[in-house]
Design an enzyme around this catalytic site. Structure first.
Site, PDB file in Angstrom:
ATOM      1  N   ARG A   1      -2.501 -12.178   3.551  1.00 16.94           N
ATOM      2  CA  ARG A   1      -3.856 -11.827   3.126  1.00 16.94           C
ATOM      3  C   ARG A   1      -4.074 -12.275   1.688  1.00 16.94           C
ATOM      4  O   ARG A   1      -3.218 -12.049   0.832  1.00 16.94           O
ATOM      5  CB  ARG A   1      -4.082 -10.301   3.169  1.00 16.94           C
ATOM      6  CG  ARG A   1      -4.059  -9.616   4.521  1.00 16.94           C
ATOM      7  CD  ARG A   1      -5.165 -10.009   5.484  1.00 16.94           C
ATOM      8  NE  ARG A   1      -6.446 -10.405   4.925  1.00 16.94           N
ATOM      9  CZ  ARG A   1      -7.406  -9.580   4.529  1.00 16.94           C
ATOM     10  NH1 ARG A   1      -7.265  -8.285   4.645  1.00 16.94           N
ATOM     11  NH2 ARG A   1      -8.547 -10.024   4.053  1.00 16.94           N
TER      12      ARG A   1
ATOM     13  N   HIS B   1     -10.541  -3.204  -1.038  1.00 19.17           N
ATOM     14  CA  HIS B   1     -11.409  -2.637  -0.003  1.00 19.17           C
ATOM     15  C   HIS B   1     -12.495  -1.774  -0.665  1.00 19.17           C
ATOM     16  O   HIS B   1     -12.197  -1.030  -1.607  1.00 19.17           O
ATOM     17  CB  HIS B   1     -10.601  -1.746   0.944  1.00 19.17           C
ATOM     18  CG  HIS B   1      -9.606  -2.500   1.763  1.00 19.17           C
ATOM     19  ND1 HIS B   1      -9.836  -2.878   3.060  1.00 19.17           N
ATOM     20  CD2 HIS B   1      -8.358  -2.959   1.467  1.00 19.17           C
ATOM     21  CE1 HIS B   1      -8.780  -3.527   3.532  1.00 19.17           C
ATOM     22  NE2 HIS B   1      -7.865  -3.589   2.578  1.00 19.17           N
TER      23      HIS B   1
ATOM     24  N   HIS C   1      -7.221  -8.751  -2.394  1.00 23.92           N
ATOM     25  CA  HIS C   1      -8.531  -8.159  -2.084  1.00 23.92           C
ATOM     26  C   HIS C   1      -8.542  -6.679  -2.424  1.00 23.92           C
ATOM     27  O   HIS C   1      -7.494  -6.028  -2.464  1.00 23.92           O
ATOM     28  CB  HIS C   1      -8.888  -8.361  -0.608  1.00 23.92           C
ATOM     29  CG  HIS C   1      -7.910  -7.710   0.330  1.00 23.92           C
ATOM     30  ND1 HIS C   1      -6.738  -8.322   0.701  1.00 23.92           N
ATOM     31  CD2 HIS C   1      -7.911  -6.503   0.939  1.00 23.92           C
ATOM     32  CE1 HIS C   1      -6.062  -7.520   1.506  1.00 23.92           C
ATOM     33  NE2 HIS C   1      -6.750  -6.404   1.671  1.00 23.92           N
TER      34      HIS C   1
ATOM     35  N   TYR D   1       0.851  -1.201   0.000  1.00 22.88           N
ATOM     36  CA  TYR D   1       0.000   0.000   0.000  1.00 22.88           C
ATOM     37  C   TYR D   1       0.879   1.240   0.000  1.00 22.88           C
ATOM     38  O   TYR D   1       1.956   1.255   0.615  1.00 22.88           O
ATOM     39  CB  TYR D   1      -0.858   0.054   1.264  1.00 22.88           C
ATOM     40  CG  TYR D   1      -2.016  -0.904   1.274  1.00 22.88           C
ATOM     41  CD1 TYR D   1      -3.212  -0.591   0.638  1.00 22.88           C
ATOM     42  CD2 TYR D   1      -1.916  -2.117   1.936  1.00 22.88           C
ATOM     43  CE1 TYR D   1      -4.273  -1.478   0.661  1.00 22.88           C
ATOM     44  CE2 TYR D   1      -2.981  -3.010   1.965  1.00 22.88           C
ATOM     45  CZ  TYR D   1      -4.163  -2.678   1.320  1.00 22.88           C
ATOM     46  OH  TYR D   1      -5.209  -3.554   1.342  1.00 22.88           O
TER      47      TYR D   1
ATOM     48  N   TYR E   1      -0.312  -9.995   0.489  1.00 22.73           N
ATOM     49  CA  TYR E   1       0.750  -9.442   1.337  1.00 22.73           C
ATOM     50  C   TYR E   1       0.739 -10.087   2.724  1.00 22.73           C
ATOM     51  O   TYR E   1      -0.289 -10.551   3.202  1.00 22.73           O
ATOM     52  CB  TYR E   1       0.627  -7.909   1.434  1.00 22.73           C
ATOM     53  CG  TYR E   1      -0.691  -7.387   1.966  1.00 22.73           C
ATOM     54  CD1 TYR E   1      -0.938  -7.309   3.335  1.00 22.73           C
ATOM     55  CD2 TYR E   1      -1.681  -6.936   1.094  1.00 22.73           C
ATOM     56  CE1 TYR E   1      -2.136  -6.809   3.817  1.00 22.73           C
ATOM     57  CE2 TYR E   1      -2.885  -6.437   1.565  1.00 22.73           C
ATOM     58  CZ  TYR E   1      -3.098  -6.377   2.933  1.00 22.73           C
ATOM     59  OH  TYR E   1      -4.284  -5.892   3.411  1.00 22.73           O
TER      60      TYR E   1
HETATM   61 FE   LIG Z   1      -6.014  -4.695   2.655  1.00 21.06          FE
END
Ligand SMILES: [Fe+2]
Length: 241
Positions: free
Chosen positions: A154, A159, A157, A105, A144
């Site tokens: 994870r 959000h 995905h 991110y 990640y």
């Molecule tokens: Fe996330």
């Protein structure tokens, strides 16, 4: 005082439990006392309303926010926002945020040892059309690690935040990809006990929106309340990785 018709409350088991010990953060966040019933009042059922003036019409395309194109597999994500009676929710704000193709991110808290992409910010927004439809162009996010437990990763995905007609209908959730081998091991995906409800978080590969020689399409309908409601990404006290 005026009588307000509130929105339906979620059906048992179709939303994440407040406490889901495999998701370690929920242990500290879960309320330790009985919840207090809060009736919906005027402020929960009448707004906010986002008009065209609050929206950048180009923000639906996350691949065109910089001078170059981001690395990764281009995808189209589209679907409908529906209310508790399966009626489309028109002109409502849909926001997304996601990791880049390397699973990183653009955020100071994210220190995962993976490269940032100078051509990818990872945020977008749009309004649904008159039939409740939305559409984003983006890249498929990478998986990640997140240190919830040993070797925790994870699944890929995106959000989502969807407002619907009022504060009481706001939904924050995550869209997953079909066939992801990490899904059975993800404590956030598995917070929701009801399997059918949980599987509503998985998008559907979609030939209709796949563009030849350009991008794969994924369909993701979002239902704001009622028996078929899309589960929250976790209990409604924030957080989310
Ligand atoms: Fe996330």
């Amino acid at each position: 005082m005026q009588n307000i018709a509130g929105y339906r409350r979620p059906y048992p088991g179709t939303q994440p439990n407040h406490l889901h010990p495999p998701y370690v953060s929920s242990i500290k966040r879960a309320p330790s006392k009985r919840l207090v019933y809060m009736p919906h009042t005027l402020s929960e059922v009448t707004g906010p309303v986002f008009g065209k003036e609050s929206v950048d019409v180009r923000a639906f395309d996350l691949t065109r926010q910089h001078s170059g194109e981001p690395l990764g597999e281009r995808i189209i994500v589209s679907g409908r926002v529906l209310d508790e009676n399966s009626h489309p929710v028109p002109h409502t704000l849909v926001e997304i945020w996601q990791a880049n193709v390397a699973g990183r991110y653009l955020h100071k808290v994210d220190q995962h040892d993976a490269p940032l992409d100078p051509n990818f910010t990872g945020c977008g927004h749009t309004l649904t059309d008159s039939e409740g439809r939305y559409r984003f162009v983006t890249i498929r996010p990478g998986e990640y690690p997140w240190r919830n437990h040993y070797n925790a990763w994870r699944p890929a995905h995106i959000h989502f935040s969807v407002f619907g007609p009022a504060f009481a209908t706001r939904l924050i959730t995550q869209m997953f990809f079909p066939g992801d081998p990490l899904l059975p091991f993800d404590p956030i995906f598995n917070c929701t006990a009801d399997e059918k409800a949980r599987n509503r978080l998985i998008s559907v590969f979609d030939w209709e929106t796949t563009i030849p020689e350009h991008a794969l399409g994924y369909g993701f309908d979002i239902i704001l309340a009622g028996r078929e409601a899309t589960p929250w990404e976790e209990p409604r006290f924030g957080g989310g990785k």
